[in-house]
Design an enzyme around this catalytic site. Structure first.
Site, mmCIF file in Angstrom:
data_model
loop_
_atom_site.group_PDB
_atom_site.id
_atom_site.type_symbol
_atom_site.label_atom_id
_atom_site.label_comp_id
_atom_site.label_asym_id
_atom_site.label_seq_id
_atom_site.Cartn_x
_atom_site.Cartn_y
_atom_site.Cartn_z
ATOM 1 N N LYS A 84 0.717 -1.239 0.093
ATOM 2 C CA LYS A 84 -0.093 -0.160 -0.137
ATOM 3 C C LYS A 84 1.038 1.426 -0.180
ATOM 4 O O LYS A 84 0.627 2.238 -0.441
ATOM 5 C CB LYS A 84 -1.048 0.019 1.296
ATOM 6 C CG LYS A 84 -2.306 -1.045 0.950
ATOM 7 C CD LYS A 84 -3.271 -0.545 2.044
ATOM 8 C CE LYS A 84 -4.447 -1.374 1.766
ATOM 9 N NZ LYS A 84 -3.934 -2.863 2.146
ATOM 10 N N GLU A 106 -9.661 7.278 3.875
ATOM 11 C CA GLU A 106 -10.585 6.480 4.923
ATOM 12 C C GLU A 106 -10.024 5.216 4.805
ATOM 13 O O GLU A 106 -9.145 4.643 4.028
ATOM 14 C CB GLU A 106 -12.047 6.460 4.104
ATOM 15 C CG GLU A 106 -12.150 5.057 3.213
ATOM 16 C CD GLU A 106 -11.305 5.212 1.919
ATOM 17 O OE1 GLU A 106 -11.151 6.247 1.406
ATOM 18 O OE2 GLU A 106 -10.811 4.297 1.401
ATOM 19 N N SER A 373 1.674 -9.802 -0.932
ATOM 20 C CA SER A 373 1.397 -8.687 -0.518
ATOM 21 C C SER A 373 1.722 -7.958 0.685
ATOM 22 O O SER A 373 1.699 -6.539 0.677
ATOM 23 C CB SER A 373 -0.143 -8.375 -0.774
ATOM 24 O OG SER A 373 -1.133 -9.109 -0.155
#
Ligand SMILES: *Cc1c(COP(=O)(O)O)cnc(C)c1O
Length: 393
Positions: A84, A106, A373
């Site tokens: 991310k 968010e 990931s």
């Protein structure tokens, strides 16, 4: 993407008042993608701050168990522990170029919130993260992390007090404050051009993996596997291989307690089309078209929709989508711990859990890349709960 659509998916389903903001974003994005200075700086932060490139690790024991030569793309080794951060840094650099001084985001599980708070600290941006009250309680550690990084965590009390409500609140705030505020979106979802922007910042995964596998194996992989929540780590690794027709691509969603129970997060399983968060895509919906709450043991996969490019890649057949259950993912997680000494995130473990099924169709001459990931440190409480429930290791 000229008309902002991927086939019949995507688009910009937002209030009229937000259109000028999306147009401004689209223009700024198309300027930076042509600017070598922007990419030089992005590469610098990827290398010296995030720690890229991430290794492509040959998992010898996993390979011996399943047959083909299996490689893991180690996004778990990135600063903050997952993919991310690639996107959060890219979007905040874009925000800075646009002259914005504040960012909002968010978050559900808190992972995107932490990545955004990290990048905001790095670039000296004021940051507010919207989070449902229930999620704040469940993810207290990530709330603390964000606060330590100088971010204001805004508690959202409406609806179910979770991600969906936090999204609505963030979009409302953005519409009001867009003059000086940039909305950092955490997955390959939302109105155009967000899915395209997120893919561009995450394709670093696929570009590296392609180069690395050619160096190590002198060939392209037979298959590439990634888990799919909104679809950012998967679209990032696919981007390196989409044009290579001989590379089969697989996306693994969360089947939760089983598709037939209705408690799952597989938007691809029903293939019902609807509109959510500014995009047209496959969504979990009831018979009346209301968006259903997604369920998965993994907080990063329980999103009721999927990015529009994935819906398109599913429809065209370029990518094969399937789903694995909570317990299949948890067993794959525990297996990787023991076989390779790596504790993967529960999200990533969904991709690992697809190996038994996938490898039945392959031989030992095949090469597979699994996108790992993220790391599982954040998940230790959930893992402990799972182990207790099944009566020990
Ligand atoms: C958030 C997250 C995901 C799911 O999001 P995508 O946008 O589908 O990649 C997967 N793995 C990890 C480790 C995450 O934190």
């Amino acid at each position: 993407m000229k008309n902002k659509m991927y086939g019949e998916f995507g688009g910009q389903y937002v209030a009229e008042s937000l259109m000028p903001t999306l147009i401004e974003l689209d223009k700024a994005y198309h300027e930076i993608i042509k600017d070598p200075k922007f990419w030089e700086e992005f590469d610098y932060y990827m290398k010296d701050y995030v720690g890229r490139e991430t290794p492509l690790y040959f998992a010898e024991k996993l390979s011996a168990k399943y047959g083909p030569r299996i490689y893991l793309k180690r996004e778990d080794l990135n600063h903050t522990g997952a993919h991310k951060i690639n996107n959060a840094i890219g979007q905040i650099m874009l925000a800075r170029r646009m002259g914005k001084t504040k960012v909002i985001a968010e978050t559900g599980a808190g992972q995107h919130g932490v990545a955004t708070a990290t990048a905001a600290a790095l670039f000296g941006m004021k940051c507010r993260v919207f989070m449902g009250a229930e999620d704040m309680r469940r993810q207290a550690l990530n709330v603390m992390r964000m606060r330590m990084l100088g971010t204001e965590v805004v508690e959202v009390r409406s609806g179910t007090d979770t991600l969906k409500d936090a999204c609505n609140e963030a979009i409302r705030t953005w519409a009001k404050d867009a003059e000086d505020t940039f909305y950092v979106l955490g997955s390959a979802v939302g109105p155009a051009p967000y899915p395209e922007i997120v893919k561009r910042f995450q394709r670093v995964i696929g570009d590296e993996a392609r180069k690395q596998i050619l160096e190590k194996e002198n060939r392209l992989p037979s298959a590439v596997v990634a888990c799919v929540g909104g679809g950012s780590n998967s679209i990032g690794i696919y981007a390196g291989f989409l044009d290579d027709a001989e590379v089969k691509l697989y996306g693994v969603e969360a089947a939760g307690k089983g598709i037939s129970t209705g408690e799952h997060a597989s938007a691809m399983s029903a293939k019902t089309i609807g509109i959510l968060h500014g995009m047209r895509s496959y969504l979990l919906q009831d018979a009346d078209g209301n968006v259903k709450t997604a369920y998965s043991i993994s907080a990063g996969l329980d999103y009721p929709g999927v990015g529009p490019e994935h819906a398109y890649l599913c429809q065209t057949g370029r990518v094969t989508y399937d789903a694995v259950t909570d317990s299949e993912a948890m067993e794959a997680l525990l297996e990787l711990c023991k076989l390779e000494g790596i504790i993967p995130a529960i999200e990533s473990s969904h991709a690992l859990a697809y190996l038994p099924k996938l490898c039945k169709t392959l031989t030992k001459d095949d090469v597979v890349i699994v996108n790992l990931s993220g790391r599982g440190d954040k998940d230790v409480n959930t893992i402990a709960g799972y182990i207790n429930e099944k009566g020990g290791l």
